[in-house]
Design an enzyme around this catalytic site. Structure first.
Site, PDB file in Angstrom:
ATOM      1  N   GLY A   8       0.814  -1.204   0.000  1.00  0.00           N
ATOM      2  CA  GLY A   8       0.000   0.000   0.000  1.00  0.00           C
ATOM      3  C   GLY A   8       0.850   1.257   0.000  1.00  0.00           C
ATOM      4  O   GLY A   8       2.081   1.201   0.098  1.00  0.00           O
ATOM      5  N   GLY A  12       6.447   1.249   2.836  1.00  0.00           N
ATOM      6  CA  GLY A  12       7.872   0.942   2.918  1.00  0.00           C
ATOM      7  C   GLY A  12       8.367   0.139   1.726  1.00  0.00           C
ATOM      8  O   GLY A  12       9.505  -0.314   1.718  1.00  0.00           O
ATOM      9  N   LYS A  13       7.539  -0.026   0.716  1.00  0.00           N
ATOM     10  CA  LYS A  13       7.915  -0.871  -0.424  1.00  0.00           C
ATOM     11  C   LYS A  13       9.099  -0.315  -1.212  1.00  0.00           C
ATOM     12  O   LYS A  13       9.978  -1.063  -1.614  1.00  0.00           O
ATOM     13  CB  LYS A  13       6.716  -1.148  -1.335  1.00  0.00           C
ATOM     14  CG  LYS A  13       6.117   0.041  -1.987  1.00  0.00           C
ATOM     15  CD  LYS A  13       4.785  -0.307  -2.646  1.00  0.00           C
ATOM     16  CE  LYS A  13       4.128   0.945  -3.162  1.00  0.00           C
ATOM     17  NZ  LYS A  13       3.753   1.899  -2.115  1.00  0.00           N
ATOM     18  N   ALA A  32      12.444   6.089 -12.754  1.00  0.00           N
ATOM     19  CA  ALA A  32      11.351   6.738 -12.032  1.00  0.00           C
ATOM     20  C   ALA A  32      10.254   7.137 -13.015  1.00  0.00           C
ATOM     21  O   ALA A  32      10.537   7.693 -14.078  1.00  0.00           O
ATOM     22  CB  ALA A  32      11.875   7.963 -11.297  1.00  0.00           C
ATOM     23  N   HIS A  48      13.508  12.695  -3.425  1.00  0.00           N
ATOM     24  CA  HIS A  48      13.954  11.342  -3.781  1.00  0.00           C
ATOM     25  C   HIS A  48      15.245  11.393  -4.601  1.00  0.00           C
ATOM     26  O   HIS A  48      16.167  10.608  -4.367  1.00  0.00           O
ATOM     27  CB  HIS A  48      12.868  10.608  -4.575  1.00  0.00           C
ATOM     28  CG  HIS A  48      11.735  10.121  -3.741  1.00  0.00           C
ATOM     29  ND1 HIS A  48      11.807   8.964  -3.008  1.00  0.00           N
ATOM     30  CD2 HIS A  48      10.500  10.635  -3.526  1.00  0.00           C
ATOM     31  CE1 HIS A  48      10.656   8.781  -2.372  1.00  0.00           C
ATOM     32  NE2 HIS A  48       9.846   9.784  -2.666  1.00  0.00           N
ATOM     33  N   ARG A  52      18.961   9.800  -3.404  1.00  0.00           N
ATOM     34  CA  ARG A  52      19.755   8.852  -4.189  1.00  0.00           C
ATOM     35  C   ARG A  52      21.147   9.403  -4.464  1.00  0.00           C
ATOM     36  O   ARG A  52      22.127   8.670  -4.420  1.00  0.00           O
ATOM     37  CB  ARG A  52      19.041   8.511  -5.502  1.00  0.00           C
ATOM     38  CG  ARG A  52      17.856   7.614  -5.334  1.00  0.00           C
ATOM     39  CD  ARG A  52      17.350   7.073  -6.657  1.00  0.00           C
ATOM     40  NE  ARG A  52      16.964   8.082  -7.619  1.00  0.00           N
ATOM     41  CZ  ARG A  52      15.749   8.631  -7.706  1.00  0.00           C
ATOM     42  NH1 ARG A  52      14.812   8.280  -6.855  1.00  0.00           N
ATOM     43  NH2 ARG A  52      15.485   9.526  -8.635  1.00  0.00           N
ATOM     44  N   GLU A  63      14.375   9.235 -15.699  1.00  0.00           N
ATOM     45  CA  GLU A  63      12.991   9.620 -15.435  1.00  0.00           C
ATOM     46  C   GLU A  63      12.195   9.392 -16.708  1.00  0.00           C
ATOM     47  O   GLU A  63      12.422  10.047 -17.724  1.00  0.00           O
ATOM     48  CB  GLU A  63      12.927  11.067 -14.968  1.00  0.00           C
ATOM     49  CG  GLU A  63      13.619  11.244 -13.624  1.00  0.00           C
ATOM     50  CD  GLU A  63      13.572  12.647 -13.096  1.00  0.00           C
ATOM     51  OE1 GLU A  63      12.966  13.524 -13.735  1.00  0.00           O
ATOM     52  OE2 GLU A  63      14.162  12.874 -12.018  1.00  0.00           O
ATOM     53  N   ASP A  88      10.392   2.221 -10.390  1.00  0.00           N
ATOM     54  CA  ASP A  88       9.490   2.697  -9.338  1.00  0.00           C
ATOM     55  C   ASP A  88       8.655   3.843  -9.905  1.00  0.00           C
ATOM     56  O   ASP A  88       9.185   4.928 -10.112  1.00  0.00           O
ATOM     57  CB  ASP A  88      10.318   3.170  -8.146  1.00  0.00           C
ATOM     58  CG  ASP A  88       9.508   3.387  -6.892  1.00  0.00           C
ATOM     59  OD1 ASP A  88       8.278   3.259  -6.936  1.00  0.00           O
ATOM     60  OD2 ASP A  88      10.114   3.705  -5.850  1.00  0.00           O
TER      61      ASP A  88
END
Length: 184
Positions: A8, A12-13, A32, A48, A52, A63, A88
């Site tokens: 969800g 923390g995924k 991304a 984010h 990184r 991206e 992600d």
């Protein structure tokens, strides 16, 4: 090898996927899919990106909000050995596709899903996919929300089927699901 990480929102995924990637590779491409539609999302993306860049792990960021399949295909053709990829996230990509192709009908959406699944399945290196589990809540009130939920379920099932490992993350705890899969 394909690994799918689902859970969800704020479960923390992504953190788990990043740590998993770092444990299995010395560097990776962070693909991304988020788009900065408003200031809050612009700030999130910047945070984010900064996180990184400031870490000890070597991330190469791409991206790509829409053309993920083409980008993967290009990486397979241009780079040997193929890089490790952390993608992600699939459900953000799906929302980008829905916004871009909403008026083209369900066939156009399914074709985009099919193209992405084919590209991911063909990838010869390690790829970790992050996605949201959106089907656990109530039925969305609006048509587009129901369509999104349905396509997300289809996309997640298809990616889980081609993945060697599948993790569900909740409250920051990851559980490996594929090894516990019950086959009928």
């Amino acid at each position: 090898m394909i690994i799918l990480v689902t859970g969800g929102a704020r479960s923390g995924k992504s953190t788990f996927a990043e740590k998993l990637c770092m444990s299995r590779s010395s560097e990776a491409i962070y693909m991304a899919t988020a788009q900065p539609y408003d200031q809050e999302m612009t700030d999130r993306i910047a945070a984010h990106r900064s996180q990184r860049e400031d870490g000890a792990y070597l991330w190469h960021t791409i991206e790509e909000p829409l053309e993920v399949a083409e980008t993967l295909n290009g990486l397979m053709e241009a780079t040997l050995p193929v890089p490790t990829i952390l993608l992600d996230c699939l459900t953000l990509w799906l929302s980008n596709v829905l916004m871009a192709k909403e008026n083209e009908g369900p066939e156009a959406i399914m074709e985009e899903i099919d193209r992405l699944v084919r590209s991911v399945a063909a990838y010869p290196g390690l790829m970790i996919l992050v996605t949201n589990e959106v089907g656990d809540g109530i039925v969305p009130e609006y048509r587009l929300g129901r369509i999104y939920r349905d396509y997300a379920g289809i996309l997640n099932q298809r990616m889980a089927a081609i993945s060697k490992e599948v993790f569900l993350v909740t409250a920051g705890i990851a559980i490996e699901l594929k090894s516990k899969e019950y086959k009928v």
